[in-house]
Design an enzyme around this catalytic site. Sequence first.
Site, PDB file in Angstrom:
ATOM      1  N   ARG A   1      -3.751   6.741   0.580  1.00 39.00           N
ATOM      2  CA  ARG A   1      -4.310   7.971   1.156  1.00 39.00           C
ATOM      3  C   ARG A   1      -3.382   8.727   2.096  1.00 39.00           C
ATOM      4  O   ARG A   1      -3.653   9.887   2.405  1.00 39.00           O
ATOM      5  CB  ARG A   1      -5.621   7.652   1.889  1.00 39.00           C
ATOM      6  CG  ARG A   1      -6.766   7.407   0.927  1.00 39.00           C
ATOM      7  CD  ARG A   1      -7.984   6.863   1.638  1.00 39.00           C
ATOM      8  NE  ARG A   1      -7.746   5.484   2.027  1.00 39.00           N
ATOM      9  CZ  ARG A   1      -8.666   4.688   2.573  1.00 39.00           C
ATOM     10  NH1 ARG A   1      -9.870   5.145   2.807  1.00 39.00           N
ATOM     11  NH2 ARG A   1      -8.375   3.446   2.887  1.00 39.00           N
TER      12      ARG A   1
ATOM     13  N   ARG B   1      -7.046  11.145  -6.533  1.00 36.18           N
ATOM     14  CA  ARG B   1      -8.289  10.418  -6.259  1.00 36.18           C
ATOM     15  C   ARG B   1      -9.491  11.362  -6.335  1.00 36.18           C
ATOM     16  O   ARG B   1     -10.553  10.999  -6.837  1.00 36.18           O
ATOM     17  CB  ARG B   1      -8.226   9.760  -4.891  1.00 36.18           C
ATOM     18  CG  ARG B   1      -9.366   8.774  -4.647  1.00 36.18           C
ATOM     19  CD  ARG B   1      -9.192   8.125  -3.305  1.00 36.18           C
ATOM     20  NE  ARG B   1     -10.307   7.326  -2.857  1.00 36.18           N
ATOM     21  CZ  ARG B   1     -11.543   7.699  -2.728  1.00 36.18           C
ATOM     22  NH1 ARG B   1     -11.916   8.917  -3.069  1.00 36.18           N
ATOM     23  NH2 ARG B   1     -12.471   6.869  -2.274  1.00 36.18           N
TER      24      ARG B   1
ATOM     25  N   ASP C   1      -6.762  -3.114  -7.280  1.00 35.31           N
ATOM     26  CA  ASP C   1      -7.278  -3.760  -6.078  1.00 35.31           C
ATOM     27  C   ASP C   1      -7.510  -5.233  -6.358  1.00 35.31           C
ATOM     28  O   ASP C   1      -7.735  -5.609  -7.514  1.00 35.31           O
ATOM     29  CB  ASP C   1      -8.589  -3.098  -5.632  1.00 35.31           C
ATOM     30  CG  ASP C   1      -8.897  -3.467  -4.189  1.00 35.31           C
ATOM     31  OD1 ASP C   1      -8.342  -2.826  -3.295  1.00 35.31           O
ATOM     32  OD2 ASP C   1      -9.653  -4.433  -3.967  1.00 35.31           O
TER      33      ASP C   1
ATOM     34  N   ARG D   1       0.822  -1.221   0.000  1.00 30.28           N
ATOM     35  CA  ARG D   1       0.000   0.000   0.000  1.00 30.28           C
ATOM     36  C   ARG D   1       0.853   1.267   0.000  1.00 30.28           C
ATOM     37  O   ARG D   1       0.487   2.256   0.652  1.00 30.28           O
ATOM     38  CB  ARG D   1      -0.954   0.044   1.208  1.00 30.28           C
ATOM     39  CG  ARG D   1      -2.025  -1.028   1.207  1.00 30.28           C
ATOM     40  CD  ARG D   1      -3.292  -0.500   0.529  1.00 30.28           C
ATOM     41  NE  ARG D   1      -4.290  -1.551   0.429  1.00 30.28           N
ATOM     42  CZ  ARG D   1      -5.360  -1.650   1.213  1.00 30.28           C
ATOM     43  NH1 ARG D   1      -5.587  -0.742   2.126  1.00 30.28           N
ATOM     44  NH2 ARG D   1      -6.205  -2.634   1.068  1.00 30.28           N
TER      45      ARG D   1
ATOM     46  N   TYR E   1     -14.568 -12.290   0.289  1.00 29.06           N
ATOM     47  CA  TYR E   1     -15.328 -11.085  -0.066  1.00 29.06           C
ATOM     48  C   TYR E   1     -16.543 -11.429  -0.910  1.00 29.06           C
ATOM     49  O   TYR E   1     -17.601 -10.811  -0.793  1.00 29.06           O
ATOM     50  CB  TYR E   1     -14.427 -10.085  -0.796  1.00 29.06           C
ATOM     51  CG  TYR E   1     -13.437  -9.408   0.123  1.00 29.06           C
ATOM     52  CD1 TYR E   1     -13.818  -8.334   0.923  1.00 29.06           C
ATOM     53  CD2 TYR E   1     -12.120  -9.847   0.227  1.00 29.06           C
ATOM     54  CE1 TYR E   1     -12.931  -7.709   1.776  1.00 29.06           C
ATOM     55  CE2 TYR E   1     -11.213  -9.231   1.079  1.00 29.06           C
ATOM     56  CZ  TYR E   1     -11.622  -8.171   1.857  1.00 29.06           C
ATOM     57  OH  TYR E   1     -10.732  -7.572   2.710  1.00 29.06           O
TER      58      TYR E   1
HETATM   59  O1  CP3 Z   1       0.107  -1.803  -2.384  1.00 28.38           O
HETATM   60  C1  CP3 Z   1      -0.229  -0.937  -3.218  1.00 28.38           C
HETATM   61  O2  CP3 Z   1       0.157   0.253  -3.136  1.00 28.38           O
HETATM   62  C2  CP3 Z   1      -1.067  -1.365  -4.422  1.00 28.38           C
HETATM   63  C3  CP3 Z   1      -2.458  -1.150  -4.356  1.00 28.38           C
HETATM   64  C4  CP3 Z   1      -3.396  -2.078  -3.581  1.00 28.38           C
HETATM   65  C5  CP3 Z   1      -4.650  -1.610  -3.106  1.00 28.38           C
HETATM   66  N1  CP3 Z   1      -5.328  -2.672  -2.583  1.00 28.38           N
HETATM   67  C6  CP3 Z   1      -5.120  -0.216  -3.208  1.00 28.38           C
HETATM   68  C7  CP3 Z   1      -6.267   0.213  -2.410  1.00 28.38           C
HETATM   69  C8  CP3 Z   1      -3.319  -3.436  -3.265  1.00 28.38           C
HETATM   70  C9  CP3 Z   1      -2.174  -4.392  -3.496  1.00 28.38           C
HETATM   71  C10 CP3 Z   1      -4.554  -3.800  -2.643  1.00 28.38           C
HETATM   72  C11 CP3 Z   1      -4.870  -5.189  -2.218  1.00 28.38           C
HETATM   73  C12 CP3 Z   1      -6.043  -5.437  -1.370  1.00 28.38           C
HETATM   74  N2  CP3 Z   1      -7.303  -4.879  -1.443  1.00 28.38           N
HETATM   75  C13 CP3 Z   1      -6.083  -6.431  -0.380  1.00 28.38           C
HETATM   76  C14 CP3 Z   1      -4.966  -7.382  -0.035  1.00 28.38           C
HETATM   77  C15 CP3 Z   1      -3.879  -6.744   0.736  1.00 28.38           C
HETATM   78  C16 CP3 Z   1      -4.218  -6.412   2.154  1.00 28.38           C
HETATM   79  O3  CP3 Z   1      -4.205  -5.223   2.488  1.00 28.38           O
HETATM   80  O4  CP3 Z   1      -4.465  -7.354   2.918  1.00 28.38           O
HETATM   81  C17 CP3 Z   1      -7.379  -6.415   0.203  1.00 28.38           C
HETATM   82  C18 CP3 Z   1      -7.870  -7.304   1.331  1.00 28.38           C
HETATM   83  C19 CP3 Z   1      -8.155  -5.450  -0.505  1.00 28.38           C
HETATM   84  C20 CP3 Z   1      -9.609  -5.110  -0.317  1.00 28.38           C
HETATM   85  C21 CP3 Z   1      -9.783  -3.682  -0.026  1.00 28.38           C
HETATM   86  N3  CP3 Z   1      -9.631  -2.674  -0.962  1.00 28.38           N
HETATM   87  C22 CP3 Z   1     -10.038  -3.075   1.230  1.00 28.38           C
HETATM   88  C23 CP3 Z   1     -10.289  -3.824   2.524  1.00 28.38           C
HETATM   89  C24 CP3 Z   1     -10.001  -1.678   1.018  1.00 28.38           C
HETATM   90  C25 CP3 Z   1     -10.088  -0.596   2.057  1.00 28.38           C
HETATM   91  C26 CP3 Z   1     -11.325   0.170   2.117  1.00 28.38           C
HETATM   92  C27 CP3 Z   1     -11.106   1.463   2.885  1.00 28.38           C
HETATM   93  O5  CP3 Z   1     -11.840   2.384   2.603  1.00 28.38           O
HETATM   94  O6  CP3 Z   1     -10.191   1.515   3.729  1.00 28.38           O
HETATM   95  C28 CP3 Z   1      -9.766  -1.442  -0.353  1.00 28.38           C
HETATM   96  C29 CP3 Z   1      -9.665  -0.136  -1.045  1.00 28.38           C
HETATM   97  C30 CP3 Z   1      -8.287   0.286  -1.442  1.00 28.38           C
HETATM   98  N4  CP3 Z   1      -7.431  -0.478  -2.197  1.00 28.38           N
HETATM   99  C31 CP3 Z   1      -7.666   1.533  -1.165  1.00 28.38           C
HETATM  100  C32 CP3 Z   1      -6.400   1.508  -1.768  1.00 28.38           C
HETATM  101  C33 CP3 Z   1      -5.369   2.594  -1.801  1.00 28.38           C
HETATM  102  C34 CP3 Z   1      -8.289   2.707  -0.405  1.00 28.38           C
HETATM  103  C35 CP3 Z   1      -9.409   3.265  -1.198  1.00 28.38           C
HETATM  104  C36 CP3 Z   1      -9.451   4.754  -1.317  1.00 28.38           C
HETATM  105  O7  CP3 Z   1      -8.526   5.409  -1.841  1.00 28.38           O
HETATM  106  O8  CP3 Z   1     -10.503   5.299  -0.931  1.00 28.38           O
END
Ligand code: CP3
Length: 351
Positions: free
Chosen positions: A28, A37, A74, A24, A151
């Site tokens: 944000r 974003r 994602d 990540r 999910y």
């Molecule tokens: O690592 C990186 O920089 C690459 C981008 C990346 C994202 N998600 C961006 C993201 C990667 C590799 C993921 C993987 C991901 N997504 C996983 C596996 C890794 C882990 O963290 O265990 C999982 C379980 C998800 C599912 C998911 N997507 C969740 C639980 C969320 C969070 C929701 C929230 O609002 O907090 C996301 C959204 C997400 N994916 C964001 C980002 C930067 C935040 C969304 C935003 O910008 O509003």
Amino acid sequence: MKNTRFLDTIAGKPVDATPVWLMRQAGRYLPEYRATRAKAGSFMGLATNPELACEVTLQPLDRYDLDAAILFSDILTVPDAMGLGLSFAEGEGPRFARPVRTAADIAKLAVPDIGSELRYVTDAVSLIRRELDGRVPLIGFSGSPWTLACYMVEGGGSDNFARIKSLALNEPKLMHRLLEVVTDSVIAYLAAQRAAGAQALMVFDTWGGVLAPHTYREFSLRYLQRIAAELPRGDGEANTPLILFGKGNAPYLEELAASGAEGLGVDWLVSLEEARRRTGGKVALQGNLDPVTLYAEPDTIRAEVARVLASYGHGSGHVFNLGHGMSPDMNPEHVKVLVDAVHELSRPYHA
Ligand code: CP3
């Protein structure tokens, strides 16, 4: 390629310093991410726009001396492409409009047409490769079959995974049917990212650790093994390494190391010293600083980086990372302290 530390490390070749990137790393906590974003309107608006996805992928590389880029996307793009209807409600996390609950829901699932449904991902990969111009390698990724199924069945995040665990226990045949089609999709998706230019591939098994040992082996490990065995990724110099990350995977390191994957990502519940001993040089290790360390003072961050490096010890085969992803309220200045400390403090281990 100007910076080969990351790929050399996974291949077990000598390097001058330990490579580092952060799960990540684009997100944000960076004001420039929040600005892009806002321009995109929503998370999916950002992820489905290759130009903007490329822009945010490169943002952390412009600030920090990172040794790898990771595609901005994602894991839930795959179930979305299977027709489940993904959305991210503001401040609530992911939601599927059509979760998978019944035998009929499972029977309807098919491997998505990656070339059309997920074209925005492979287009982003090609564009990022072009823009990186060899600065650092690009990592592509997917969720693990079990984590994606969590999910898909729960319809979003979950506290206790009651729905999917009930399905696995009551209807194991159905659960396997679901995991089979998701595994086929994951393999096709990773192969397409590789064809588009991804130079390493990572599988996130975020929720494998919520299973008991016998259910982990049956519903998560078995499908990780299938991916490691079946994903085409070239031999020798042409190899595109596969890294299997799992939260809570410490009990299974020997089995994961025997899967044929080139690397294992581990969380902070196991020491790298133990992980290295138990995997016996079969795989590179990636991790495993507790992400919460980034809230500590700079001197503490440096001391914890030193501790992780010492735990792995001398020689190649360690990619520095966090044990899980970064959080939105982390201080960008602290990330610089961490990245610079890894390069500075790791040199003696490669002398
Ligand atoms: O690592 C990186 O920089 C690459 C981008 C990346 C994202 N998600 C961006 C993201 C990667 C590799 C993921 C993987 C991901 N997504 C996983 C596996 C890794 C882990 O963290 O265990 C999982 C379980 C998800 C599912 C998911 N997507 C969740 C639980 C969320 C969070 C929701 C929230 O609002 O907090 C996301 C959204 C997400 N994916 C964001 C980002 C930067 C935040 C969304 C935003 O910008 O509003």
